[in-house]
Design a protein around this motif. Structure first.
Motif, mmCIF file in Angstrom:
data_model
loop_
_atom_site.group_PDB
_atom_site.id
_atom_site.type_symbol
_atom_site.label_atom_id
_atom_site.label_comp_id
_atom_site.label_asym_id
_atom_site.label_seq_id
_atom_site.Cartn_x
_atom_site.Cartn_y
_atom_site.Cartn_z
ATOM 1 N N VAL A 1 74.419 44.651 77.911
ATOM 2 C CA VAL A 1 74.553 44.945 76.482
ATOM 3 C C VAL A 1 73.355 44.360 75.740
ATOM 4 O O VAL A 1 72.909 43.246 76.037
ATOM 5 N N ILE A 2 72.825 45.107 74.770
ATOM 6 C CA ILE A 2 71.931 44.552 73.759
ATOM 7 C C ILE A 2 72.703 44.512 72.446
ATOM 8 O O ILE A 2 73.276 45.521 72.022
ATOM 9 N N SER A 3 72.734 43.355 71.826
ATOM 10 C CA SER A 3 73.499 43.193 70.589
ATOM 11 C C SER A 3 72.805 43.915 69.437
ATOM 12 O O SER A 3 71.591 43.821 69.268
ATOM 13 N N GLN A 4 73.587 44.593 68.618
ATOM 14 C CA GLN A 4 73.043 45.242 67.429
ATOM 15 C C GLN A 4 72.766 44.252 66.311
ATOM 16 O O GLN A 4 71.999 44.536 65.390
ATOM 17 N N THR A 5 73.408 43.103 66.337
ATOM 18 C CA THR A 5 73.350 42.165 65.226
ATOM 19 C C THR A 5 72.987 40.769 65.722
ATOM 20 O O THR A 5 73.147 40.451 66.894
ATOM 21 N N PRO A 6 72.514 39.902 64.815
ATOM 22 C CA PRO A 6 72.156 38.540 65.216
ATOM 23 C C PRO A 6 73.344 37.592 65.298
ATOM 24 O O PRO A 6 73.157 36.404 65.579
ATOM 25 N N SER A 7 74.557 38.076 65.054
ATOM 26 C CA SER A 7 75.738 37.233 65.177
ATOM 27 C C SER A 7 76.893 38.084 65.671
ATOM 28 O O SER A 7 76.939 39.295 65.449
ATOM 29 N N GLY A 8 77.836 37.434 66.338
ATOM 30 C CA GLY A 8 78.979 38.164 66.838
ATOM 31 C C GLY A 8 79.775 37.338 67.835
ATOM 32 O O GLY A 8 79.497 36.170 68.082
ATOM 33 N N ARG A 9 80.758 37.983 68.415
ATOM 34 C CA ARG A 9 81.634 37.375 69.420
ATOM 35 C C ARG A 9 81.908 38.422 70.481
ATOM 36 O O ARG A 9 82.107 39.602 70.156
ATOM 37 N N PHE A 10 81.925 38.026 71.736
ATOM 38 C CA PHE A 10 82.065 39.001 72.810
ATOM 39 C C PHE A 10 82.754 38.353 74.005
ATOM 40 O O PHE A 10 82.575 37.161 74.261
ATOM 41 N N THR A 11 83.540 39.143 74.717
ATOM 42 C CA THR A 11 84.139 38.735 75.988
ATOM 43 C C THR A 11 83.662 39.680 77.073
ATOM 44 O O THR A 11 83.845 40.890 76.967
ATOM 45 N N MET A 12 83.021 39.127 78.088
ATOM 46 C CA MET A 12 82.543 39.905 79.230
ATOM 47 C C MET A 12 83.488 39.683 80.403
ATOM 48 O O MET A 12 83.789 38.548 80.764
#
Length: 321
Positions: free
Chosen positions: A185-196
């Motif tokens: 994944v490449i993040s669209q935004t400079p902040s966020g939360r994700f579970t892989m």
């Protein structure tokens, strides 16, 4: 002063929106304008919500985050053009050729690349992608009508093309498809939360954030308990089948980035790290013997945070001396 990498990625450093709900209505302006992205009009939002397909022309260098039909028509010889596509982390991208009028015999080409490539660096890296590099390219001049629909393996894809004759061009339709287990994944935004989550699969997955960030891992489940190590010549998770590593660097390819830390054990809590690199990557290596999962959040690093350490931070990297 932005770095060379950030300047090259002007349309790739994706300030798509502070609000997740806005991202699908943003598009790139022409290079050189003060604001890199344009929030689409309320009328267009209503049209899209009503199910109407979005259509517009492509520029020679372009970036898209929405579905629709897009047409490029050369007004002069265009020899070095590319369009980058990005979706949400849980999306795959399908590119359908609707119409192609190029002169393959005269040196034109139209190629899809499964991922992004910039100045010879690839995302996902060759180590993390399920296909060899040669199979990640689909050349229209070679495949023609045989393969008029190409689906990406992750939330990013691109086309690059060369057209000599004014008036020639092509039309493509871009669609998004759900991805139950997002890997690279490449993040669209400079902040966020994700579970892989990697469910019993022997593969490597990278999550790329093209910003200096504070990253906090709050939950990590692996199939063993081996410890937490900073990267040293004789230390780390070498020989361990399942682990998470943090990488930092100035390019796009995770395999060419500097390894910062390994996390080799399951834990519930908080492990935080400030990474002042142009690109930060969290990479999970999975043997396929276990269901591995990592949850993390991140936000862009500001100047004040570069001066003040926080408790439970592992280390600081990539900051100017």
């Amino acid at each position: 002063m932005p770095s060379a990498f950030q300047f090259q990625c002007h349309f790739v450093l994706i300030f798509l929106a502070a609000s997740k709900g806005e991202t699908r209505y943003l598009e790139v302006r022409d290079a050189g304008e003060d604001e890199p992205f344009l929030l689409l009009s309320e009328d267009l939002k209503r049209e899209l919500s009503a199910g109407q397909i979005y259509r517009r022309s492509l520029r020679c260098i372009d970036m898209l985050s929405i579905e629709g039909q897009f047409t490029f028509t050369a007004d002069q010889p265009q020899l070095h053009c590319a369009t980058f596509f990005i979706g949400e982390p849980e999306e795959l991208i399908t590119i359908d050729y609707d119409f192609v009028n190029i002169d393959c015999q005269g040196g034109d080409f139209l190629k899809v690349f499964d991922g992004w490539i910039l100045k010879g660096e690839k995302f996902p890296s060759s180590l993390d992608h399920p296909l060899p590099t040669s199979q990640r390219y689909v050349d229209f001049c070679d495949s023609g009508n045989i393969q008029r629909s190409i689906r990406s393996s992750q939330n990013v894809a691109m086309i690059f093309f060369r057209i000599h004759q004014p008036g020639n061009g092509f039309t493509v339709t871009i669609k998004k498809n759900a991805n139950l287990f997002p890997c690279n994944v490449i993040s669209q935004t400079p902040s966020g939360r994700f579970t892989m989550v990697i469910p019993h699969q022997h593969r490597n997955c990278s999550f790329s954030i093209i910003y200096p960030v504070v990253i906090k891992i709050s939950d990590l489940i692996l199939g063993h308990l081996n410890g937490l190590f900073l990267k040293k010549p004789s230390a780390g998770c070498a020989g361990v089948g399942d682990f998470v590593e943090l990488l930092g660097g100035t390019g796009l390819d995770p395999s060419k980035m500097f390894p910062l830390a390994d996390l080799c054990h399951s834990f519930h809590g908080s492990a935080q790290m400030k990474i002042g690199c142009d690109n930060t990557v969290l990479r999970m290596v999975s043997s396929g013997k276990h269901i591995n999962r990592v949850t993390f959040e991140y936000h862009q690093l500001d100047l004040q945070e570069t001066e003040n350490r926080k408790e439970n931070s592992i280390e600081e990297f990539c900051f100017p001396i």
